[in-house]
Design an enzyme around this catalytic site. Sequence first.
Site, PDB file in Angstrom:
ATOM      1  CG  HIS A  14     -10.038  -2.211 -10.599  1.00 25.64           C
ATOM      2  ND1 HIS A  14      -9.330  -3.196 -10.764  1.00 25.64           N
ATOM      3  CD2 HIS A  14      -9.954  -2.410  -9.466  1.00 25.64           C
ATOM      4  CE1 HIS A  14      -8.969  -4.034 -10.106  1.00 25.64           C
ATOM      5  NE2 HIS A  14      -9.478  -3.508  -8.888  1.00 25.64           N
ATOM      6  CB  CYS A  33     -13.946  -7.546  -7.824  1.00 23.27           C
ATOM      7  SG  CYS A  33     -12.780  -7.672  -6.512  1.00 23.27           S
ATOM      8  CG  HIS A  39     -13.247  -2.818  -6.062  1.00 25.68           C
ATOM      9  ND1 HIS A  39     -13.628  -3.351  -7.321  1.00 25.68           N
ATOM     10  CD2 HIS A  39     -11.964  -3.324  -5.911  1.00 25.68           C
ATOM     11  CE1 HIS A  39     -12.782  -4.226  -7.739  1.00 25.68           C
ATOM     12  NE2 HIS A  39     -11.747  -4.297  -6.898  1.00 25.68           N
ATOM     13  CG  HIS A  41      -7.400  -2.209  -5.065  1.00 29.50           C
ATOM     14  ND1 HIS A  41      -7.591  -3.140  -4.257  1.00 29.50           N
ATOM     15  CD2 HIS A  41      -8.248  -2.525  -6.274  1.00 29.50           C
ATOM     16  CE1 HIS A  41      -8.454  -4.116  -4.448  1.00 29.50           C
ATOM     17  NE2 HIS A  41      -8.797  -3.499  -5.802  1.00 29.50           N
ATOM     18  CG  ASP A  79      -2.611   9.181  -7.098  1.00 29.48           C
ATOM     19  OD1 ASP A  79      -3.007   8.378  -6.861  1.00 29.48           O
ATOM     20  OD2 ASP A  79      -2.152  10.221  -6.711  1.00 29.48           O
ATOM     21  CG  HIS A  80      -6.580  10.202  -5.772  1.00 29.73           C
ATOM     22  ND1 HIS A  80      -5.071  10.394  -5.837  1.00 29.73           N
ATOM     23  CD2 HIS A  80      -7.038  10.309  -4.837  1.00 29.73           C
ATOM     24  CE1 HIS A  80      -4.930  10.059  -4.140  1.00 29.73           C
ATOM     25  NE2 HIS A  80      -6.216  10.100  -3.862  1.00 29.73           N
ATOM     26  CD  GLU A 127      -6.466  -5.946  -6.867  1.00 26.77           C
ATOM     27  OE1 GLU A 127      -7.097  -5.505  -7.757  1.00 26.77           O
ATOM     28  OE2 GLU A 127      -6.378  -7.114  -6.431  1.00 26.77           O
TER      29      GLU A 127
END
Length: 138
Positions: A14, A33, A39, A41, A79-80, A127
């Site tokens: 995000h 960020c 970036h 997580h 996801d991904h 996170e």
Amino acid sequence: MVYISRKEHFNAAHRLFNPAWSDEKNKEVFGPCANVNGHGHNFELIVTVKGEPNPDTGFVIDLKVLGDLVKTEVIDKVDHKNLNLDVDFMQGKMASCEIFIVEIWKILDRALGQISEARLHRIRLYETPKNYVDYYGE
């Protein structure tokens, strides 16, 4: 009242930024960020539901059923993915964990109500190992 939890894992990227602000203001407020490429997580999502155990099964909810619900309704969609760009329920919203968890709650609360008498109690979203948010639907 019995509380049970299911933990799921996903990876997502995000970018924290306010489109109404300059790049300089975004960097000042969000630091790295606000990187234009985002970036990532390794998130952990813990969903806690509450209810009375069914006298026939002893379950508040079958944890496999809860896990499948969380996977289908949330994990498969995030996801991904890039939360800012790829996730329909995050479009036009700040991709902070605080906003993200509220949107996840809305999805799971609706879906859970269709399959079970159990109710959401809390969602916890890690996170990082040191940073997490809790939401109780309030």
